[in-house]
Design an enzyme around this catalytic site. Structure first.
Site, PDB file in Angstrom:
ATOM      1  N   ASP A  13       0.820  -1.218   0.000  1.00 47.78           N
ATOM      2  CA  ASP A  13       0.000   0.000   0.000  1.00 47.78           C
ATOM      3  C   ASP A  13       0.854   1.269   0.000  1.00 47.78           C
ATOM      4  O   ASP A  13       0.493   2.276   0.601  1.00 47.78           O
ATOM      5  CB  ASP A  13      -0.968   0.014   1.206  1.00 47.78           C
ATOM      6  N   LYS A  16       2.329   2.320  -5.055  1.00 52.63           N
ATOM      7  CA  LYS A  16       3.126   1.875  -6.213  1.00 52.63           C
ATOM      8  C   LYS A  16       2.363   2.117  -7.500  1.00 52.63           C
ATOM      9  O   LYS A  16       2.955   2.414  -8.531  1.00 52.63           O
ATOM     10  CB  LYS A  16       3.431   0.374  -6.117  1.00 52.63           C
ATOM     11  N   GLY A  40      -4.089  -4.284  -4.389  1.00 56.50           N
ATOM     12  CA  GLY A  40      -5.017  -3.236  -4.799  1.00 56.50           C
ATOM     13  C   GLY A  40      -4.213  -2.014  -5.184  1.00 56.50           C
ATOM     14  O   GLY A  40      -3.537  -1.439  -4.351  1.00 56.50           O
ATOM     15  N   HIS A  41      -4.215  -1.669  -6.462  1.00 60.41           N
ATOM     16  CA  HIS A  41      -3.457  -0.503  -6.917  1.00 60.41           C
ATOM     17  C   HIS A  41      -4.429   0.584  -7.365  1.00 60.41           C
ATOM     18  O   HIS A  41      -5.275   0.341  -8.220  1.00 60.41           O
ATOM     19  CB  HIS A  41      -2.526  -0.901  -8.080  1.00 60.41           C
ATOM     20  N   ARG A 142       2.927 -28.798  -7.147  1.00 58.16           N
ATOM     21  CA  ARG A 142       2.759 -29.249  -8.537  1.00 58.16           C
ATOM     22  C   ARG A 142       1.407 -29.884  -8.813  1.00 58.16           C
ATOM     23  O   ARG A 142       1.280 -30.820  -9.572  1.00 58.16           O
ATOM     24  CB  ARG A 142       3.927 -30.179  -8.923  1.00 58.16           C
ATOM     25  N   THR A 238       2.868 -12.676   2.365  1.00 59.52           N
ATOM     26  CA  THR A 238       2.047 -13.292   1.345  1.00 59.52           C
ATOM     27  C   THR A 238       2.858 -14.446   0.743  1.00 59.52           C
ATOM     28  O   THR A 238       3.966 -14.740   1.199  1.00 59.52           O
ATOM     29  CB  THR A 238       1.553 -12.249   0.309  1.00 59.52           C
ATOM     30  N   THR A 299      -8.350  -3.421  -1.179  1.00 55.54           N
ATOM     31  CA  THR A 299      -8.927  -4.726  -1.487  1.00 55.54           C
ATOM     32  C   THR A 299      -9.974  -5.146  -0.462  1.00 55.54           C
ATOM     33  O   THR A 299     -11.038  -5.633  -0.815  1.00 55.54           O
ATOM     34  CB  THR A 299      -7.790  -5.776  -1.559  1.00 55.54           C
ATOM     35  N   GLY A 301     -10.882  -3.100   2.512  1.00 55.02           N
ATOM     36  CA  GLY A 301     -11.496  -2.003   3.264  1.00 55.02           C
ATOM     37  C   GLY A 301     -11.074  -1.971   4.726  1.00 55.02           C
ATOM     38  O   GLY A 301     -11.532  -1.134   5.499  1.00 55.02           O
TER      39      GLY A 301
HETATM   40  P1  IMP Z   1      -2.635 -12.998   1.516  1.00 53.02           P
HETATM   41  O1  IMP Z   1      -1.740 -12.371   0.513  1.00 53.02           O
HETATM   42  O2  IMP Z   1      -4.097 -12.735   1.249  1.00 53.02           O
HETATM   43  O3  IMP Z   1      -2.344 -14.445   1.731  1.00 53.02           O
HETATM   44  O4  IMP Z   1      -2.357 -12.279   2.931  1.00 53.02           O
HETATM   45  C1  IMP Z   1      -1.109 -12.421   3.624  1.00 53.02           C
HETATM   46  C2  IMP Z   1      -0.729 -11.114   4.311  1.00 53.02           C
HETATM   47  O5  IMP Z   1      -0.306 -10.169   3.326  1.00 53.02           O
HETATM   48  C3  IMP Z   1      -1.861 -10.440   5.077  1.00 53.02           C
HETATM   49  O6  IMP Z   1      -1.311  -9.792   6.215  1.00 53.02           O
HETATM   50  C4  IMP Z   1      -2.390  -9.426   4.093  1.00 53.02           C
HETATM   51  O7  IMP Z   1      -3.051  -8.358   4.733  1.00 53.02           O
HETATM   52  C5  IMP Z   1      -1.090  -8.982   3.442  1.00 53.02           C
HETATM   53  N1  IMP Z   1      -1.252  -8.443   2.096  1.00 53.02           N
HETATM   54  C6  IMP Z   1      -1.399  -9.137   0.957  1.00 53.02           C
HETATM   55  N2  IMP Z   1      -1.452  -8.308  -0.091  1.00 53.02           N
HETATM   56  C7  IMP Z   1      -1.316  -7.064   0.374  1.00 53.02           C
HETATM   57  C8  IMP Z   1      -1.258  -5.777  -0.234  1.00 53.02           C
HETATM   58  O8  IMP Z   1      -1.327  -5.607  -1.462  1.00 53.02           O
HETATM   59  N3  IMP Z   1      -1.113  -4.717   0.611  1.00 53.02           N
HETATM   60  C9  IMP Z   1      -0.995  -4.878   1.951  1.00 53.02           C
HETATM   61  N4  IMP Z   1      -1.025  -6.050   2.552  1.00 53.02           N
HETATM   62  C10 IMP Z   1      -1.190  -7.150   1.780  1.00 53.02           C
END
Ligand code: IMP
Length: 430
Positions: A13, A16, A40-41, A142, A238, A299, A301
């Site tokens: 966030d 970017k 979410g961009h 796989r 992630t 993404t 909220g």
């Molecule tokens: P997942 O990517 O949904 O598996 O979430 C894993 C962790 O990454 C969580 O803490 C999410 O809130 C965080 N996360 C995933 N994508 C983003 C992003 O684009 N911005 C901020 N946090 C993210």
């Protein structure tokens, strides 16, 4: 020509999307290389707000081919929704290309994401619930379904039915959930496959040829460095390679073809989901930053956790990404602060620490130590050149750059394209 990677330096966030959109002006290709619709961009053009989850933001530029590369996990339901939205808004999607090697997110991935999280209780990750982790887990074991199989009706049917049989056993026997109906999923997803098929191509060859012909390519990193599966704050990360090196892994473009890496970071820190966050502010200052920066997830909220700029973490991520320069965003959010703080080091178990610990148990014990500087108490959102910034803001930026040991090339003071101050044009030249 230039191949430039744009990557987030903290937990996501960082705006970017805005930086990629700014660079895309001179680009031929904009490439998403990791993650899925957990990203979410947001881009604002002429006060019109566009929110992207999987489609690369470069699609807003008529000169740009937008590529969804091998390292991405693609949710066909969300992706076709984004395509429809773009068409409704008069933006042509013809220049989108999707790799046949990207993996498909299916309903059982979303279900398992939710079920796994609930089963973890207080140890949950705080995922976005979009099925990202389970989809990457299938890729690594796989057993995933790739785009090239998805768009072939016979192969897709065979793979889907066999996958659903195994996933239903897991869903019902381990988690006590409701099984999925394979025929219903096939019927729904076959429709998405038909819509996606025309966009599928060999994107690795496309990008290799483009680079050989001196095209300008921007690699749009999703999420951010501290969410990287290897280099982030595991397990609160992630499931993809978010760092700049992921641009090579996720596209098939070799490391020697990358010219520059732009690291994007806010003038303060935020995080969503669980996991240690040393400079987090659980007070009225944190609330003021959240309000002023509108820090709620694009993404999900969810309110984002807010805190002061952490030079220990950013010095680490600047190094891990090999950043050429830093784009510092949302500086205007700090306009009303009496004073601003930079975390210069941590104290962990009584010791002064300047090297970021990626072991979360150690990081959780980190106590931030701050340097406090006077705020600028002025609206800077319409300032166009660096020299016109208040001296306090310039001092803040200079000290910050010194502590993270990386130069600043862009300062963003608002959402619009024209609210961007360029400090080092050469670094941004395509
Ligand atoms: P997942 O990517 O949904 O598996 O979430 C894993 C962790 O990454 C969580 O803490 C999410 O809130 C965080 N996360 C995933 N994508 C983003 C992003 O684009 N911005 C901020 N946090 C993210």
């Amino acid at each position: 020509m230039a191949n430039v990677v744009v990557v987030g330096l903290l937990w996501g966030d960082e705006a970017k999307g805005k930086v990629v959109d700014f660079l895309a002006e001179d680009a031929d290709y904009v490439v998403r290389y990791n993650g899925g619709n957990n990203a979410g961009h947001t881009v604002v053009v002429d006060d019109e707000v566009y929110k992207f989850h999987t489609v690369p933001v470069g699609v807003l530029h008529p000169n740009v081919t937008a590529v969804v590369a091998d390292g991405v996990v693609l949710d066909p339901q969300v992706f076709t929704g984004e395509l429809a939205d773009l068409k409704n808004r008069g933006i042509t999607a013809d220049r989108i290309k999707i790799s046949g090697n990207a993996h498909i997110i299916l309903p059982y991935h979303r279900m398992l994401d939710g079920l796994e999280e609930s089963s973890k209780g207080s140890g949950k990750i705080g995922t976005t619930g979009r099925g990202i982790g389970p989809c990457y887990a299938d890729k690594m074991s796989r057993t995933g379904i790739r785009v090239c199989e998805f768009i072939d009706p016979e192969r897709f049917r065979e793979r889907l039915f066999s996958c659903i049989e195994r996933k239903n056993a897991l869903i019902t026997k381990i988690y006590g959930g409701e099984p999925l109906n394979a025929s219903a999923v096939y019927e729904e997803y076959s429709e998405y496959a038909k819509q996606i098929k025309p966009y599928v191509t060999d994107t690795a060859k496309l990008l290799f040829d483009a680079s050989s012909q001196c095209a300008n390519v921007v690699f749009e990193g999703a999420h951010a460095s501290l969410l990287d599966i290897d280099h982030g704050t595991y397990p609160y990360v992630t499931s993809s390679h978010c760092v700049a090196g992921g641009a090579c892994i996720g596209t098939g473009v070799g490391p020697t073809m990358i010219d520059r890496v732009i690291g994007v970071v806010k003038a303060y820190a935020t995080r969503v989901g669980e996991g240690p966050f040393p400079t987090e502010l659980n007070d009225e200052v944190g609330e003021a930053i959240r309000k002023s920066g509108n820090e709620y997830g694009t993404t999900t909220g969810r309110p984002r956790r807010c805190g002061w700029f952490d030079t220990v973490a950013i010095k680490y991520t600047a190094a891990v990404n090999g950043v050429s320069g830093v784009a510092l965003t949302l500086l205007d959010v700090l306009d009303d602060m009496e004073t601003v703080k930079l975390c210069t080091h941590y104290e962990i178990d009584g010791k002064k620490v300047r090297d970021f610990p990626t072991d979360v148990d150690v990081l959780a014990r980190a106590v931030p130590v701050y340097e406090e500087m006077p705020g600028w108490k002025r609206d800077i959102s319409e300032i166009k050149i660096f020299n016109d910034l208040p001296v306090e803001a310039k001092n803040y930026l200079a000290r910050l750059a010194e502590l993270i040991e990386a130069p600043i090339c862009i300062v963003s003071v608002g959402k619009r394209r024209d609210q961007t101050i360029v400090l080092d044009r050469e670094m941004l030249e395509m």
